[in-house]
Design an enzyme around this catalytic site. Structure first.
Site, PDB file in Angstrom:
ATOM      1  N   CYS A 130       1.581   2.659  -1.151  1.00  0.00           N
ATOM      2  CA  CYS A 130       2.086   1.092  -1.837  1.00  0.00           C
ATOM      3  C   CYS A 130       3.056   1.354  -2.890  1.00  0.00           C
ATOM      4  CB  CYS A 130       0.921   0.741  -2.366  1.00  0.00           C
ATOM      5  SG  CYS A 130       0.626  -1.244  -3.195  1.00  0.00           S
TER       6      CYS A 130
ATOM      7  N   CYS B 247       1.904  -0.395  -6.607  1.00  0.00           N
ATOM      8  CA  CYS B 247       0.333   0.106  -6.939  1.00  0.00           C
ATOM      9  C   CYS B 247       0.895   1.494  -7.425  1.00  0.00           C
ATOM     10  CB  CYS B 247      -0.162  -0.060  -5.531  1.00  0.00           C
ATOM     11  SG  CYS B 247      -0.431  -1.112  -4.349  1.00  0.00           S
ATOM     12  N   ASP B 248       1.585   2.471  -6.910  1.00  0.00           N
ATOM     13  CA  ASP B 248       1.730   3.329  -7.261  1.00  0.00           C
ATOM     14  C   ASP B 248       2.560   4.222  -7.863  1.00  0.00           C
ATOM     15  OD1 ASP B 248      -0.948   3.942  -6.710  1.00  0.00           O
ATOM     16  OD2 ASP B 248      -0.307   4.608  -4.220  1.00  0.00           O
TER      17      ASP B 248
END
Lengths: 105, 307
Positions: B133, B136-137
């Protein structure tokens, strides 16, 4: 309701809590993190009095996430008696979160 | 236990659309989602190819709107994780983490999840530099070199997204051309931060406390090389979430659920829609279309068998 914790009150609210605490590391940029919230709220109700749900914004609080090696969110860390006992990375279904928590409740 | 007309498993675009059509048919309709409504679209930062939203739409906003539209007509979107479906007379018993539902018709819209590379180091470093993701990261690796694996829409669009944070993005693809939409290819080729590594596969992910380097193999020459990166984002396709129904409905050779043009599966009263069915295009617009078809067929089925 989940309690918002930060670098300053982490020790008091999480490490010294009498309850088992599940900390939800999140950030505004992380849309999937928002998917975890309703599940945690349900679990908090189900285990009221024994479980505390805490949320930490990783953007505003660099120290705690770094000290636990958080480099991917959503990330849930379960603290029991001041120690991190289990880490769940990525989106999790309710049953996995509950299973991980059950050992400490 | 709750008795309903239509139980929809999965609250992504397909499931929410089915919920909208079920609710508008004035059937007692529940959409059962194990996390929060939206599904896979929540992993991306902007949806640019869903019609009606020039400039793109934020996936969280789109999910909220789809959910609100189900509820506007009396449908319910419930957080519950389903782990069993069984026949009970002419009904289906759907068992969840929280509740049980007895339904006249079931629509399976369980979607898909990212495939793993299955190489050494992948599991060990998940959450410590291995990610599925980018939104997200990506921000955890500001100013650092990153790798993206894959050649489809997700890989190329997320590689472009990651250039917001990365010092450099290496796009590693096992072939010598991309499969992504033309517009993504154009943007990627024009992006000075993206370097393409063609005909190459990742053999191993190495590091200490976190990812430090990748071991690569050129599939044409067999030559091995090392690539120092701090993060690797993997977008090599999706696996359908069929565990729940694999013993009840027939699967296609691809492992996805076999359906006809009306989204009927091999089991009467069970319909399917979205990424879990045998359609090669994992697009929101396709998911929405198949969700509508599945629900309309389910309405016909309910009227005919229970009317």
């Amino acid at each position: 309701m989940p309690v918002d914790v930060n670098d300053k009150n982490f020790e008091e609210k999480v490490l010294r809590s009498a309850n088992t605490v599940i900390v939800d590391f999140w950030a505004e940029w992380c849309t999937p993190c928002k998917k975890i919230e309703p599940i945690l709220e349900k679990l908090e109700k189900k285990y009221a009095g024994k479980l505390t749900v805490a949320r930490m914004n990783v953007e505003e609080n660099p120290r705690t996430p770094a000290s636990y090696g958080v480099r991917s969110i959503p990330c849930l860390i379960i603290f029991h008696q001041g120690q991190p006992r289990d880490t769940l990375i990525g989106l999790q279904p309710p049953s996995s979160i509950e299973k991980a928590l059950r050992r400490f409740l | 236990m709750r008795e309903v007309d239509m139980a929809i498993i999965g609250g992504g675009p397909a499931g929410l659309t089915a919920g909208l059509y079920g609710a508008r048919a004035t059937l007692k309709t529940v959409v059962l989602e194990k996390q929060a409504p939206g599904g896979q679209i929540l992993l991306t930062d902007l949806i640019e190819n869903y019609p009606g939203f020039p400039g793109g739409i934020n996936p969280e906003e789109l999910s909220k709107r789809m959910k609100a539209q189900v509820e506007e007509f009396g449908g319910e979107v419930i957080i519950d994780e389903i782990d069993g479906i069984e026949k009970e007379g002419n009904l289906w018993r759907v068992t969840g983490w929280e509740n049980e539902y007895l339904a006249k018709a079931v629509i399976v819209a369980t979607g898909s999840e990212p495939k793993k590379l299955n190489v050494p180091g992948e599991r060990e470093f998940t959450g410590r530099g291995v990610s599925y993701c980018a939104t997200c990261d990506g921000p955890f690796f500001k100013g650092q070199p990153m790798a993206v694996v894959g050649g489809g829409d997700s890989a190329v669009s997320e590689a472009i997204y990651l250039t917001k944070y990365a010092s450099k993005v290496y796009l590693i693809h096992r072939r010598d051309k991309l499969r992504a939409e033309g517009i993504w290819q154009k943007r990627a080729f024009e992006n000075p931060k993206i370097e393409f590594i063609w005909d190459t596969v990742v053999k191993e992910i190495r590091g200490d406390k976190k990812v430090r380097e990748l071991l690569l193999e050129n599939v044409k020459t067999g030559k091995m090389s090392k690539l120092p990166v701090e993060a690797i984002f993997i977008f090599i396709g999706m696996n359908p979430n069929v565990d729940l129904v694999k013993d009840i409905v027939e699967l296609a050779p691809s492992g996805r659920i076999k359906v006809n043009m009306k989204m009927e599966t091999s089991a009467p009263g069970i319909f399917a829609a979205g990424d879990v069915i045998e359609i090669a295009y994992e697009q929101v617009s396709v998911a929405v279309g198949t969700g509508a078809i599945a629900a309309m067929t389910a309405v016909e089925y309910i009227n005919k068998n229970f009317g």
